[in-house]
Motif scaffolding. Structure first.
Motif, PDB file in Angstrom:
ATOM      1  N   ALA A   1       0.522  -1.407  -0.324  1.00 46.43           N
ATOM      2  CA  ALA A   1      -0.049  -0.129   0.210  1.00 46.43           C
ATOM      3  C   ALA A   1       0.960   1.374   0.257  1.00 46.43           C
ATOM      4  O   ALA A   1       0.564   2.591  -0.153  1.00 46.43           O
ATOM      5  CB  ALA A   1      -1.089   0.039   0.927  1.00 46.43           C
ATOM      6  N   ILE A   2       2.332   1.199   1.040  1.00 46.38           N
ATOM      7  CA  ILE A   2       3.037   2.679   0.338  1.00 46.38           C
ATOM      8  C   ILE A   2       4.151   1.793  -0.604  1.00 46.38           C
ATOM      9  O   ILE A   2       4.186   3.405  -1.758  1.00 46.38           O
ATOM     10  CB  ILE A   2       3.583   2.472   1.801  1.00 46.38           C
ATOM     11  CG1 ILE A   2       2.729   2.785   3.086  1.00 46.38           C
ATOM     12  CG2 ILE A   2       4.551   3.448   1.553  1.00 46.38           C
ATOM     13  CD1 ILE A   2       3.133   2.400   4.293  1.00 46.38           C
ATOM     14  N   ILE A   3       4.214   0.930  -0.812  1.00 52.08           N
ATOM     15  CA  ILE A   3       5.678   1.074  -1.970  1.00 52.08           C
ATOM     16  C   ILE A   3       4.713   0.874  -3.303  1.00 52.08           C
ATOM     17  O   ILE A   3       5.309   1.871  -4.190  1.00 52.08           O
ATOM     18  CB  ILE A   3       6.730  -0.232  -1.748  1.00 52.08           C
ATOM     19  CG1 ILE A   3       7.429   0.405  -0.905  1.00 52.08           C
ATOM     20  CG2 ILE A   3       7.776  -0.394  -2.861  1.00 52.08           C
ATOM     21  CD1 ILE A   3       8.717  -0.677  -0.018  1.00 52.08           C
ATOM     22  N   GLY A   4       3.555   0.012  -3.000  1.00 53.72           N
ATOM     23  CA  GLY A   4       3.418   0.271  -4.500  1.00 53.72           C
ATOM     24  C   GLY A   4       2.597   1.484  -5.505  1.00 53.72           C
ATOM     25  O   GLY A   4       3.234   1.812  -7.025  1.00 53.72           O
ATOM     26  N   PRO A   5       1.717   2.701  -4.920  1.00 53.14           N
ATOM     27  CA  PRO A   5       2.085   3.961  -5.449  1.00 53.14           C
ATOM     28  C   PRO A   5       3.788   3.850  -6.449  1.00 53.14           C
ATOM     29  O   PRO A   5       3.332   5.164  -6.502  1.00 53.14           O
ATOM     30  CB  PRO A   5       1.693   4.737  -4.349  1.00 53.14           C
ATOM     31  CG  PRO A   5       0.694   4.122  -4.201  1.00 53.14           C
ATOM     32  CD  PRO A   5       1.566   2.592  -3.636  1.00 53.14           C
ATOM     33  N   LEU A   6       4.773   4.549  -5.360  1.00 53.51           N
ATOM     34  CA  LEU A   6       6.044   4.329  -5.866  1.00 53.51           C
ATOM     35  C   LEU A   6       6.546   4.061  -6.817  1.00 53.51           C
ATOM     36  O   LEU A   6       6.663   4.785  -7.216  1.00 53.51           O
ATOM     37  CB  LEU A   6       6.107   4.432  -4.197  1.00 53.51           C
ATOM     38  CG  LEU A   6       6.227   4.990  -3.195  1.00 53.51           C
ATOM     39  CD1 LEU A   6       6.952   5.416  -2.413  1.00 53.51           C
ATOM     40  CD2 LEU A   6       6.170   6.814  -3.711  1.00 53.51           C
ATOM     41  N   ARG A   7       6.232   2.531  -6.945  1.00 50.99           N
ATOM     42  CA  ARG A   7       6.588   1.874  -7.413  1.00 50.99           C
ATOM     43  C   ARG A   7       6.055   2.014  -8.866  1.00 50.99           C
ATOM     44  O   ARG A   7       6.528   2.494 -10.146  1.00 50.99           O
ATOM     45  CB  ARG A   7       6.494   0.098  -7.589  1.00 50.99           C
ATOM     46  CG  ARG A   7       6.955  -0.506  -8.363  1.00 50.99           C
ATOM     47  CD  ARG A   7       6.895  -1.959  -8.626  1.00 50.99           C
ATOM     48  NE  ARG A   7       7.106  -2.599  -6.711  1.00 50.99           N
ATOM     49  CZ  ARG A   7       6.919  -3.497  -5.695  1.00 50.99           C
ATOM     50  NH1 ARG A   7       5.592  -3.410  -5.760  1.00 50.99           N
ATOM     51  NH2 ARG A   7       7.412  -3.536  -4.480  1.00 50.99           N
ATOM     52  N   ARG A   8       4.496   2.424  -9.080  1.00 53.04           N
ATOM     53  CA  ARG A   8       3.455   2.474 -10.484  1.00 53.04           C
ATOM     54  C   ARG A   8       3.640   3.886 -10.710  1.00 53.04           C
ATOM     55  O   ARG A   8       4.269   4.270 -12.205  1.00 53.04           O
ATOM     56  CB  ARG A   8       2.493   2.619  -9.971  1.00 53.04           C
ATOM     57  CG  ARG A   8       1.513   1.494  -9.713  1.00 53.04           C
ATOM     58  CD  ARG A   8       0.508   1.295  -9.844  1.00 53.04           C
ATOM     59  NE  ARG A   8      -0.305   1.911  -8.306  1.00 53.04           N
ATOM     60  CZ  ARG A   8      -0.226   1.111  -6.935  1.00 53.04           C
ATOM     61  NH1 ARG A   8      -0.216  -0.153  -6.666  1.00 53.04           N
ATOM     62  NH2 ARG A   8      -0.424   1.712  -6.925  1.00 53.04           N
ATOM     63  N   ALA A   9       4.806   5.253  -9.689  1.00 53.64           N
ATOM     64  CA  ALA A   9       5.199   6.232 -10.210  1.00 53.64           C
ATOM     65  C   ALA A   9       6.887   6.248 -11.022  1.00 53.64           C
ATOM     66  O   ALA A   9       6.722   6.665 -12.053  1.00 53.64           O
ATOM     67  CB  ALA A   9       4.844   7.356  -9.580  1.00 53.64           C
ATOM     68  N   LEU A  10       7.101   4.863 -10.302  1.00 51.60           N
ATOM     69  CA  LEU A  10       8.216   4.760 -11.082  1.00 51.60           C
ATOM     70  C   LEU A  10       8.378   4.238 -12.052  1.00 51.60           C
ATOM     71  O   LEU A  10       9.147   4.982 -13.283  1.00 51.60           O
ATOM     72  CB  LEU A  10       9.166   4.180 -10.255  1.00 51.60           C
ATOM     73  CG  LEU A  10      10.928   4.248 -10.545  1.00 51.60           C
ATOM     74  CD1 LEU A  10      11.488   4.843 -10.677  1.00 51.60           C
ATOM     75  CD2 LEU A  10      12.115   3.173  -9.456  1.00 51.60           C
ATOM     76  N   LEU A  11       7.442   3.181 -12.658  1.00 58.10           N
ATOM     77  CA  LEU A  11       7.060   2.592 -14.086  1.00 58.10           C
ATOM     78  C   LEU A  11       6.473   3.872 -14.628  1.00 58.10           C
ATOM     79  O   LEU A  11       7.226   3.763 -16.278  1.00 58.10           O
ATOM     80  CB  LEU A  11       6.568   1.384 -13.488  1.00 58.10           C
ATOM     81  CG  LEU A  11       7.282   0.562 -12.949  1.00 58.10           C
ATOM     82  CD1 LEU A  11       5.724  -0.352 -12.612  1.00 58.10           C
ATOM     83  CD2 LEU A  11       8.078  -0.104 -13.659  1.00 58.10           C
ATOM     84  N   ALA A  12       5.734   4.711 -14.301  1.00 52.41           N
ATOM     85  CA  ALA A  12       4.920   5.790 -15.743  1.00 52.41           C
ATOM     86  C   ALA A  12       6.597   6.802 -15.479  1.00 52.41           C
ATOM     87  O   ALA A  12       6.312   7.224 -16.788  1.00 52.41           O
ATOM     88  CB  ALA A  12       3.795   6.085 -14.589  1.00 52.41           C
ATOM     89  N   GLY A  13       7.149   6.602 -14.979  1.00 58.25           N
ATOM     90  CA  GLY A  13       8.390   7.865 -15.198  1.00 58.25           C
ATOM     91  C   GLY A  13       9.244   7.446 -16.040  1.00 58.25           C
ATOM     92  O   GLY A  13       9.946   8.361 -17.291  1.00 58.25           O
ATOM     93  N   ALA A  14       9.214   6.437 -15.996  1.00 63.51           N
ATOM     94  CA  ALA A  14      10.020   5.485 -16.098  1.00 63.51           C
ATOM     95  C   ALA A  14       9.543   5.316 -18.605  1.00 63.51           C
ATOM     96  O   ALA A  14      10.562   5.089 -18.534  1.00 63.51           O
ATOM     97  CB  ALA A  14      10.738   3.843 -16.380  1.00 63.51           C
ATOM     98  N   ALA A  15       8.558   4.933 -18.284  1.00 69.96           N
ATOM     99  CA  ALA A  15       7.932   4.574 -19.391  1.00 69.96           C
ATOM    100  C   ALA A  15       7.815   6.026 -20.699  1.00 69.96           C
ATOM    101  O   ALA A  15       7.726   6.874 -21.874  1.00 69.96           O
ATOM    102  CB  ALA A  15       6.728   4.471 -19.227  1.00 69.96           C
ATOM    103  N   VAL A  16       7.605   7.403 -19.571  1.00 70.33           N
ATOM    104  CA  VAL A  16       7.613   8.798 -20.676  1.00 70.33           C
ATOM    105  C   VAL A  16       9.242   8.743 -20.288  1.00 70.33           C
ATOM    106  O   VAL A  16       9.393   9.082 -22.223  1.00 70.33           O
ATOM    107  CB  VAL A  16       6.478   9.406 -19.255  1.00 70.33           C
ATOM    108  CG1 VAL A  16       7.609  10.633 -19.559  1.00 70.33           C
ATOM    109  CG2 VAL A  16       5.634   9.494 -18.658  1.00 70.33           C
ATOM    110  N   THR A  17       9.887   8.588 -19.826  1.00 66.49           N
ATOM    111  CA  THR A  17      11.228   8.714 -19.975  1.00 66.49           C
ATOM    112  C   THR A  17      11.640   8.343 -21.610  1.00 66.49           C
ATOM    113  O   THR A  17      12.445   8.407 -22.823  1.00 66.49           O
ATOM    114  CB  THR A  17      12.688   8.202 -19.178  1.00 66.49           C
ATOM    115  OG1 THR A  17      11.744   9.476 -17.784  1.00 66.49           O
ATOM    116  CG2 THR A  17      14.008   8.614 -19.383  1.00 66.49           C
ATOM    117  N   VAL A  18      11.488   7.003 -21.720  1.00 70.46           N
ATOM    118  CA  VAL A  18      11.864   5.862 -23.173  1.00 70.46           C
ATOM    119  C   VAL A  18      10.655   6.423 -23.306  1.00 70.46           C
ATOM    120  O   VAL A  18      11.018   6.594 -24.938  1.00 70.46           O
ATOM    121  CB  VAL A  18      11.253   4.810 -22.623  1.00 70.46           C
ATOM    122  CG1 VAL A  18      11.523   3.746 -23.485  1.00 70.46           C
ATOM    123  CG2 VAL A  18      12.212   3.501 -21.551  1.00 70.46           C
TER     124      VAL A  18
END
Length: 142
Positions: free
Chosen positions: A47-64
């Motif tokens: 519940a705490i790390i999940g949103p951070l992980r999703r935000a990180l993956l979204a940021g990585a996808a945008v970067t790519v």
């Protein structure tokens, strides 16, 4: 009495103790010294790390995605520049061929002696009139 009140204020400033339990839960504790209780909060780690992980993956996808768009744009600019350069080279080559043809015709049909001399003052080409006037072969003059 003042010492006890000071202890309560000091205890209130102590941050909550958080630790990871073995069951994938995050446990946070904060003592309440005035009454002797401890407040305990349990929260699933996901519940705490999940949103951070999703935000990180979204940021990585945008970067790519941005990097891919920039790579395509750079390739397009590079291709256009290469095409312009190739067109200029073809134009320069046609112009040089035309000039060579004109020079060869003028050299062959000139009534005067024509000597083509390079930057080191060496004869690199002669016309037939020069060969006849100097009484030497073309190879001897060059």
């Amino acid at each position: 009495a003042h010492a006890a009140a000071g202890a309560v204020i000091a205890a209130a400033r102590v941050p909550a103790l958080a630790m990871l339990t073995g069951e994938g839960m995050l446990r946070a504790e904060s003592p309440i010294p005035a009454i002797g209780w401890t407040v305990v909060a349990l929260e699933p780690v996901e519940a705490i790390i999940g949103p951070l992980r999703r935000a990180l993956l979204a940021g990585a996808a945008v970067t790519v995605a941005v990097a891919s768009v920039l790579a395509v744009a750079l390739q397009l600019v590079w291709s256009r520049a290469a095409a312009r350069l190739a067109a200029r080279a073809r134009h320069a080559e046609r112009r040089a061929d035309t000039l060579l043809t004109h020079f060869a015709m003028a050299n062959r049909h000139a009534n005067d002696i024509v000597l083509l001399i390079d930057s080191q003052q060496r004869i690199v080409e002669v016309n037939p009139v020069a060969v006849e006037a100097y009484g030497c072969s073309r190879e001897e003059l060059i």
